[in-house]
Design a protein around this motif. Structure first.
Motif, PDB file in Angstrom:
ATOM      1  N   ASP A  16       0.841  -1.204   0.000  1.00  0.00           N
ATOM      2  CA  ASP A  16       0.000   0.000   0.000  1.00  0.00           C
ATOM      3  C   ASP A  16       0.876   1.254   0.000  1.00  0.00           C
ATOM      4  O   ASP A  16       0.607   2.201  -0.741  1.00  0.00           O
ATOM      5  N   ALA A  17       1.920   1.264   0.822  1.00  0.00           N
ATOM      6  CA  ALA A  17       2.821   2.418   0.899  1.00  0.00           C
ATOM      7  C   ALA A  17       3.521   2.646  -0.437  1.00  0.00           C
ATOM      8  O   ALA A  17       3.669   3.788  -0.881  1.00  0.00           O
ATOM      9  N   ALA A  23       7.108   4.476  -0.290  1.00  0.00           N
ATOM     10  CA  ALA A  23       7.862   3.239  -0.042  1.00  0.00           C
ATOM     11  C   ALA A  23       8.922   3.470   1.032  1.00  0.00           C
ATOM     12  O   ALA A  23       9.546   4.527   1.099  1.00  0.00           O
ATOM     13  N   TYR A  24       9.113   2.453   1.850  1.00  0.00           N
ATOM     14  CA  TYR A  24      10.078   2.548   2.948  1.00  0.00           C
ATOM     15  C   TYR A  24      10.755   1.204   3.150  1.00  0.00           C
ATOM     16  O   TYR A  24      10.361   0.194   2.585  1.00  0.00           O
ATOM     17  N   TYR A  25      11.803   1.225   3.962  1.00  0.00           N
ATOM     18  CA  TYR A  25      12.455  -0.003   4.405  1.00  0.00           C
ATOM     19  C   TYR A  25      12.710   0.135   5.890  1.00  0.00           C
ATOM     20  O   TYR A  25      12.520   1.211   6.471  1.00  0.00           O
ATOM     21  N   LEU A  26      13.111  -0.940   6.516  1.00  0.00           N
ATOM     22  CA  LEU A  26      13.428  -0.937   7.938  1.00  0.00           C
ATOM     23  C   LEU A  26      14.934  -1.042   8.087  1.00  0.00           C
ATOM     24  O   LEU A  26      15.547  -1.969   7.565  1.00  0.00           O
ATOM     25  N   GLU A  27      15.528  -0.091   8.791  1.00  0.00           N
ATOM     26  CA  GLU A  27      16.981  -0.057   8.949  1.00  0.00           C
ATOM     27  C   GLU A  27      17.375  -0.567  10.328  1.00  0.00           C
ATOM     28  O   GLU A  27      16.824  -0.134  11.340  1.00  0.00           O
ATOM     29  N   LYS A  52      12.689   3.963   7.293  1.00  0.00           N
ATOM     30  CA  LYS A  52      13.383   4.953   6.465  1.00  0.00           C
ATOM     31  C   LYS A  52      12.752   4.975   5.085  1.00  0.00           C
ATOM     32  O   LYS A  52      12.298   3.946   4.586  1.00  0.00           O
ATOM     33  N   ARG A  53      12.771   6.122   4.452  1.00  0.00           N
ATOM     34  CA  ARG A  53      12.229   6.256   3.095  1.00  0.00           C
ATOM     35  C   ARG A  53      13.117   5.483   2.116  1.00  0.00           C
ATOM     36  O   ARG A  53      14.340   5.598   2.147  1.00  0.00           O
ATOM     37  N   LEU A  54      12.493   4.694   1.253  1.00  0.00           N
ATOM     38  CA  LEU A  54      13.213   3.925   0.243  1.00  0.00           C
ATOM     39  C   LEU A  54      13.693   4.875  -0.850  1.00  0.00           C
ATOM     40  O   LEU A  54      12.933   5.733  -1.296  1.00  0.00           O
ATOM     41  N   PRO A  55      14.956   4.759  -1.295  1.00  0.00           N
ATOM     42  CA  PRO A  55      15.405   5.589  -2.417  1.00  0.00           C
ATOM     43  C   PRO A  55      14.485   5.394  -3.615  1.00  0.00           C
ATOM     44  O   PRO A  55      13.960   4.305  -3.844  1.00  0.00           O
ATOM     45  N   GLU A  56      14.287   6.452  -4.402  1.00  0.00           N
ATOM     46  CA  GLU A  56      13.374   6.380  -5.548  1.00  0.00           C
ATOM     47  C   GLU A  56      13.866   5.448  -6.647  1.00  0.00           C
ATOM     48  O   GLU A  56      13.066   4.849  -7.354  1.00  0.00           O
ATOM     49  N   THR A  57      15.179   5.350  -6.805  1.00  0.00           N
ATOM     50  CA  THR A  57      15.743   4.527  -7.869  1.00  0.00           C
ATOM     51  C   THR A  57      16.652   3.462  -7.280  1.00  0.00           C
ATOM     52  O   THR A  57      17.406   3.731  -6.343  1.00  0.00           O
ATOM     53  N   GLY A  58      16.559   2.266  -7.849  1.00  0.00           N
ATOM     54  CA  GLY A  58      17.421   1.169  -7.456  1.00  0.00           C
ATOM     55  C   GLY A  58      18.159   0.644  -8.673  1.00  0.00           C
ATOM     56  O   GLY A  58      18.025   1.169  -9.780  1.00  0.00           O
ATOM     57  N   GLU A  59      18.941  -0.414  -8.450  1.00  0.00           N
ATOM     58  CA  GLU A  59      19.742  -1.003  -9.524  1.00  0.00           C
ATOM     59  C   GLU A  59      19.607  -2.516  -9.501  1.00  0.00           C
ATOM     60  O   GLU A  59      19.747  -3.143  -8.442  1.00  0.00           O
ATOM     61  N   VAL A  60      19.324  -3.094 -10.662  1.00  0.00           N
ATOM     62  CA  VAL A  60      19.214  -4.551 -10.765  1.00  0.00           C
ATOM     63  C   VAL A  60      20.583  -5.172 -10.473  1.00  0.00           C
ATOM     64  O   VAL A  60      21.575  -4.821 -11.107  1.00  0.00           O
ATOM     65  N   GLU A  61      20.621  -6.070  -9.479  1.00  0.00           N
ATOM     66  CA  GLU A  61      21.865  -6.764  -9.130  1.00  0.00           C
ATOM     67  C   GLU A  61      21.963  -8.114  -9.838  1.00  0.00           C
ATOM     68  O   GLU A  61      23.050  -8.550 -10.188  1.00  0.00           O
ATOM     69  N   THR A  62      20.825  -8.783  -9.984  1.00  0.00           N
ATOM     70  CA  THR A  62      20.784 -10.081 -10.650  1.00  0.00           C
ATOM     71  C   THR A  62      19.355 -10.325 -11.119  1.00  0.00           C
ATOM     72  O   THR A  62      18.419  -9.694 -10.611  1.00  0.00           O
ATOM     73  N   PHE A  63      19.199 -11.207 -12.099  1.00  0.00           N
ATOM     74  CA  PHE A  63      17.858 -11.515 -12.598  1.00  0.00           C
ATOM     75  C   PHE A  63      17.861 -12.883 -13.258  1.00  0.00           C
ATOM     76  O   PHE A  63      18.906 -13.437 -13.582  1.00  0.00           O
ATOM     77  N   THR A  64      16.663 -13.391 -13.466  1.00  0.00           N
ATOM     78  CA  THR A  64      16.485 -14.623 -14.211  1.00  0.00           C
ATOM     79  C   THR A  64      15.211 -14.481 -15.043  1.00  0.00           C
ATOM     80  O   THR A  64      14.274 -13.797 -14.628  1.00  0.00           O
ATOM     81  N   VAL A  65      15.199 -15.099 -16.196  1.00  0.00           N
ATOM     82  CA  VAL A  65      14.014 -15.076 -17.048  1.00  0.00           C
ATOM     83  C   VAL A  65      13.243 -16.372 -16.807  1.00  0.00           C
ATOM     84  O   VAL A  65      13.803 -17.467 -16.917  1.00  0.00           O
ATOM     85  N   VAL A  66      11.984 -16.223 -16.462  1.00  0.00           N
ATOM     86  CA  VAL A  66      11.122 -17.364 -16.154  1.00  0.00           C
ATOM     87  C   VAL A  66      10.294 -17.707 -17.392  1.00  0.00           C
ATOM     88  O   VAL A  66       9.517 -16.885 -17.873  1.00  0.00           O
TER      89      VAL A  66
END
Length: 128
Positions: A16-17, A23-27, A52-66
């Motif tokens: 919902d947030a 968006a937030y995370y717990l530190e 804490k407020r979640l940064p607006e932008t992140g970076e893909v560290e790893t992925f897989t195609v399903v």
């Protein structure tokens, strides 16, 4: 959400947030980032988690195609599932892009989508 679905107070409140742009995370005390419904920092055992407020932008560290998904996602395939880092928090979600365009280091924002198969809410990453 239908009447027969279970509401997960920690996770669904977090979704919902995200939908509301809050968006937030717990530190933890060492600066580690976790997502709800976490109540204890697994790195330290501390219950002293700060929202804490979640940064607006992140970076893909790893992925897989399903290509062969579980029944809950069969109409959504193929899709890329990724782990992206947003500051100290790592989040798993579905990348809203052609799977062949997803790459490590891709800048993404976090959002919420409904799956094609069940209509359930899921974490989505949108490339920037």
């Amino acid at each position: 959400m239908s009447d027969d679905e279970t509401y997960d107070a920690g996770y669904d409140d977090w979704l919902d947030a995200v939908e509301e742009g809050e968006a937030y995370y717990l530190e933890g005390p060492e600066g580690d980032g976790w997502l709800p419904p976490r109540r204890v920092d697994p790195a330290t055992g501390s219950r002293q988690l700060t929202e804490k407020r979640l940064p607006e932008t992140g970076e893909v560290e790893t992925f897989t195609v399903v290509h062969v998904p579980t029944p809950a996602f069969e109409q959504d395939a193929p899709f890329a599932t990724a782990i992206a880092r947003f500051g100290p928090a790592r989040i798993t979600g579905i990348v809203e892009a052609d799977p062949s365009d997803v790459e490590v280091g891709m800048a993404v924002t976090v959002g919420v989508m409904e799956t094609e198969t069940t209509g359930d809410r899921a974490v989505v990453f949108r490339p920037q």
